[in-house]
Design a protein around this motif. Structure first.
Motif, short mmCIF file in Angstrom:
data_model
loop_
_atom_site.label_atom_id
_atom_site.label_comp_id
_atom_site.label_asym_id
_atom_site.label_seq_id
_atom_site.Cartn_x
_atom_site.Cartn_y
_atom_site.Cartn_z
N THR A 86 0.61 -1.44 0.03
CA THR A 86 0.02 -0.23 0.19
C THR A 86 1.01 1.34 -0.30
O THR A 86 0.62 2.37 -0.49
CB THR A 86 -0.43 0.74 1.09
N GLY A 87 2.30 1.15 0.43
CA GLY A 87 2.93 2.36 0.95
C GLY A 87 2.40 3.12 1.97
O GLY A 87 1.41 3.37 2.25
N THR A 88 3.01 3.68 2.37
CA THR A 88 3.10 4.97 3.24
C THR A 88 3.01 6.32 2.67
O THR A 88 3.60 7.00 2.18
CB THR A 88 3.70 4.94 4.68
N GLU A 127 -4.89 10.36 -2.86
CA GLU A 127 -6.13 10.31 -2.08
C GLU A 127 -6.64 11.14 -1.62
O GLU A 127 -7.77 12.20 -0.36
CB GLU A 127 -5.54 10.44 -0.55
N LEU A 139 5.09 9.86 0.34
CA LEU A 139 5.10 8.39 0.02
C LEU A 139 6.52 7.88 -0.48
O LEU A 139 7.18 8.26 -0.84
CB LEU A 139 4.52 8.66 -1.99
N PRO A 141 6.98 4.21 -1.16
CA PRO A 141 6.14 3.30 -1.84
C PRO A 141 6.73 1.87 -1.18
O PRO A 141 5.29 0.59 -1.42
CB PRO A 141 6.79 3.49 -2.97
N HIS A 229 -3.37 4.69 0.47
CA HIS A 229 -2.12 3.80 0.83
C HIS A 229 -2.31 3.94 2.29
O HIS A 229 -3.86 4.24 3.17
CB HIS A 229 -1.91 5.17 0.45
#
Lengths: 371, 420, 82
Positions: A86-88, A127, A139, A141, A229
């Motif tokens: 999802t990544g942060t 988002e 981000l 990833p 995310h």
């Protein structure tokens, strides 16, 4: 009756299961003891976020090392472990927070972690559910998400396939001097004993500087695509770092089911399992501030967990000073899911007498802040 | 959100127990409120039809309104955030309810025991199908099979026939011997005998004891069921199936409030007091007993809640009589062991998350099932599968936390100035 | 009880008697499936009293509304999970 093992791991949370997993790569007779459900303690209250966290260099090294280990395991995990990249998305609300994003990018880059700075518009595009007008974000990833309980049992099942044994439903009353005693009087022996009992670790190894830090979670019904995310407010690090009595930081994760998992809160109230409505209302306010439509989403469940917390926020991975047969693998605060595998690997290295890929010193018991 | 509503006595549930409690409490001049999920009072057994109150309830509802009892309908209790406060959720958002004394009359739900095909559309509960018809479902000319256990089978079969349905099968799992003993025991409760006789006459033709559904089949919805009687199987074509195996007390609110629960029932003293001060419980959650016992217990709780234990104690004789009746019911309609074996490995246990018998093979308790298979983690919050796994595997249920039903996140906001 | 109410179910306009629940209206219109389970199976109402959540539909844009607990209102737009 005594039985001799190569190593006994006490605690079947994700850290204990990871220890058993990596120990079983070297040793045939590994035993894991868990009195309740596998992954039923803090693991069940973990968000399953596998994240590189930069509160300190030692923390970053351990989380990055663990991420590499997780990435190696992902192709083998069962589908119900739900590994997903999802990544942060670290979210900056205002210019002041956004100003720190550049430093964070640099810090991550120095460890070889690629990140992307997003301005206000790009963040909104990435988002759409976020409130308009946020300053921007960072981000990451390469961060991912798993389902902690099934990942823990996957690792344990693999350890068992390699010869490990599980004793479940029995409580350990003492461990030390190469011996573990169960509540029913059974004595088990091994040269190496691992205390992986998390927030309760100090009850089996007295004097350990580990306290429970309570957290709340809420989960919605299925709303696929609402959040893309793992969203964390930049203030999260502050909440985790400062040892104040109570804090809240916005944290939202899209689960594979399309449910949104919401956190986070931190408070030192011992092991009180009650849902603290006041604190939850602060979490809700924070969440509504970032995701304005979230008030409408149906909440199916709330629950709590207790993070095993040390004064310096680093886990304890290594032998005790007065009893070299006891190794501690506990104190992971909010990073237990991520660093479980790094911990398991380091523990196995110690027991097998091998050097580790990262420097183990910061996680040992010497020179740590005591209570 | 509306302003808080404050009561001397707040009653949760407007079924027989709740209404009786309200009418009792209000006699002493207390300010009484009754809150219910449904828009109309009556609960399940006295559920209104086509938007109108059940005839038997209308008189009581008028009485209650005249006495100044507040009915708060369409509101589901989802949290007990602090002493003396409950939160309810409805179409206008949150309602804050404050009380001195609380009487929980939250009733029961049907026990669904899984069998192959039970998840097909148009397979419903017995009370479930009746509720749907009362809600306007047209069953004229439809072929209906009823199965499971309990007097509700006869009552609903008769009701459905009156609604124009063809009852093509009526299967009670209890053996004839149990039913005969039970019928004999009805001699001591003439009112019940008088209720039963017309039902028996009406349904005799299709009624079969010692029988149960082993499978429901169909493509997009149920098309037929296979029923077993004395080891012989028969397939019957049908449009609807009404199947349930008795009742399960709704103990979630009592558990959230910390009330002592024993063997799945709320523990109460002779005056319906729970283990928590100022909290009472009446009716099915204290033990499945039927409408008559529920009304008595409701009245006892209502009187006791306002300090009239003298009036409450006067009803203990009646309570004992209807408790005996309830015990006979329990014995007569006990679920036989064959029903535990109906579910096959591929049969779904948790409908919300599609978890099958096979998926649950390697777990041994409710919590492990949740964590490893998601069983019980869906929208029904483990109510349907929890009752089934309790019955099938003996699993005890876990802790209860808010929300008691899924509510929007806004339900967890801090109270506003207005709500305070 | 002669009053009729107009509602729209999955795009089709139908008339129901006043006091009819959304769940009953849907079944009366010939549909038996109100939602899809996580594995894609068709599901319809079961408990009739708001506990099983198998009758969830979208009403006037709001998701996860229990059709068996909701009475039809004039102009209501209902979407099953078809």
């Amino acid at each position: 009756m005594t039985k001799a093992y190569d190593a006994i791991v006490v605690g079947g949370g994700i850290v204990g299961c990871a220890c058993a997993f990596y120990l079983s790569e070297h040793f045939k007779k590994v035993l894991l003891i868990e009195k309740g459900p596998i992954g039923g303690g803090s693991t069940a209250a973990g968000m399953g976020h596998v994240v590189a966290m930069d509160d300190s260099p030692a923390q970053f090294r351990l989380t990055k090392y663990s991420q590499d280990l997780w990435n190696g395991l992902y192709p083998q995990l069962d589908a119900n472990c739900e590994p997903r990249f999802t990544g942060t998305m670290w979210v900056a609300t205002d210019e002041e927070e956004f100003a720190h994003v550049g430093d964070k990018k640099q810090s991550y880059a120095s460890y070889g972690v690629r990140t992307e700075i997003l301005d206000s518009q790009s963040l909104a595009d990435a988002e759409p559910s976020l409130r308009k007008g946020l300053a921007g974000g960072l981000l990451v990833p390469s961060d991912s998400v798993i389902y902690p309980m099934t990942a823990a049992s996957w690792m344990l099942n693999h350890a068992i396939q390699r010869g490990a044994t599980l004793i479940q439903g029995k409580a350990v009353v003492s461990m030390g001097n190469e011996q573990v005693s169960l509540a029913d009087g059974t004595l088990l022996t091994a040269k190496h004993l691992v205390n992986a009992t998390g927030d309760r670790a100090a009850s089996l190894t007295h004097g350990l500087p580990i306290e429970p830090r309570k957290g709340h979670l809420l989960i919605t019904d299925r709303y696929p695509g609402m959040v893309r995310h793992q969203l964390i407010e930049l203030g999260y690090l502050k909440s985790a770092h400062e040892m104040s009595s109570e804090s809240v930081a916005f944290n939202a994760q899209p689960r594979a089911t399309g449910q949104v998992l919401l956190g986070s809160s931190r408070q030192f109230v011992g092991w009180n399992p009650e849902i603290d409505r006041k604190l939850i209302s602060k979490m809700v306010k924070r969440a509504e501030d970032y995701l304005p439509e979230i008030g409408k989403l149906s909440i199916i469940r709330t629950w709590v967990g207790f993070r095993a917390t040390t004064p310096d926020k680093l886990p304890i991975i290594g032998p005790t000073e007065d009893d070299p047969s006891v190794l501690i693998a506990a104190g992971h605060e909010g990073l237990g899911i991520t660093t479980s595998v790094g911990t398991g690997r380091l523990i196995a290295d110690i027991v097998a007498g091998l050097d580790s890929a990262i420097d183990r010193t910061p996680y040992g018991l010497s020179n740590r802040e005591a209570h | 959100m509306p302003n808080p509503k404050c009561f001397d006595v707040l009653i949760v549930g407007a079924g027989p127990a709740g209404i009786a409690a309200g009418l009792a409490a209000v006699q002493s001049g207390a300010k009484v409120g009754i809150v219910d999920d449904n828009l109309l009072p009556g609960g399940q057994i006295y559920r209104g039809s086509h938007g109108s109150l059940n005839a038997g309830v209308r008189q009581k509802a008028d009485e209650a309104a005249k006495a100044g009892i507040d009915f708060i309908g369409g509101t589901s209790i989802y949290d007990a955030p602090k002493s003396g406060t409950l939160y309810g959720w409805g179409s206008s958002g949150r309602t804050v309810l404050r009380f001195e004394k609380l009487i929980m009359a939250v009733g029961a739900r049907e026990l669904f025991l899984p069998f192959p095909g039970w998840t097909l559309p148009n397979v419903m509960g017995i009370g479930g199908l009746q509720a749907m018809v009362k809600g306007g479902l047209d069953v004229k000319g439809k072929r209906i099979v009823l199965a499971g256990t309990g007097p509700l089978l006869l009552a609903v079969a008769s009701y459905l026939k009156q609604a124009g349905a063809h009852v093509v099968g009526l299967f009670e799992q209890a053996p004839w011997s149990s039913l005969i003993s039970f019928s004999i025991s009805l001699a001591s409760v003439p009112s019940k005998l008088n209720q039963a006789i017309p039902l028996l006459l009406d349904t005799m033709g299709t009624f079969k004891a010692g029988s149960w559904i082993v499978e429901a089949t169909g493509t997009h919805q149920v098309e037929s069921v296979t029923v077993e009687t004395n080891g012989k199987r028969k397939t019957i074509a049908c449009d609807y199936v009404a199947c349930a195996y008795g009742f399960v007390p709704n103990i979630e609110l009592p558990m959230l409030l910390g009330c002592q629960i024993v063997d799945g029932k709320v523990e109460v003293d002779r005056n319906q007091r729970t283990s928590v001060e100022d909290i009472f419980c009446a009716g099915e959650p204290t033990g499945i007993g039927g409408v008559d016992l529920s009304e008595i217990e409701g009245a006892i709780a209502g009187h006791a809640a306002v300090g009239r234990t003298d009036l409450a104690d006067r009803m203990l004789g009646q309570k004992a009589k209807w408790t005996r009746f309830a015990d006979n019911l329990d014995k007569a309609f006990a679920i036989r062991p064959e029903i535990k074996n109906l579910a096959q490995p591929s049969t779904i246990i948790c409908r919300c998350e599609d978890v099958t018998v096979h998926d649950l093979e390697s777990v041994g308790d409710v919590r492990s099932a949740k964590l490893q298979t998601r069983c019980g983690m869906g929208a029904c919050q483990g109510r349907i599968c929890g009752a089934a796994t309790r019955f099938l595997y003996g699993w005890e249920q876990g802790t209860v936390r808010p929300p008691l039903i899924p509510v929007p996140l806004a339900g967890f906001e801090a109270e506003s100035e207005a709500e305070n | 009880m002669g009053t009729k109410i107009n509602v729209v179910i999955d795009g089709s306009a139908i008339q129901v008697d006043a006091g009819t629940t959304v769940a009953s209206a849907i079944l009366n219109s010939g549909l038996s499936r109100l939602r899809q389970s996580v594995d894609g199976q068709a599901r319809g109402p079961v408990c009739g009293m708001g506990i099983c959540y198998e009758c969830r539909v979208r009403v006037n844009g709001d998701s996860y509304v229990r059709a068996c607990m909701t009475v039809c209102e004039e102009g209501m737009e209902v979407r099953t999970d078809a």
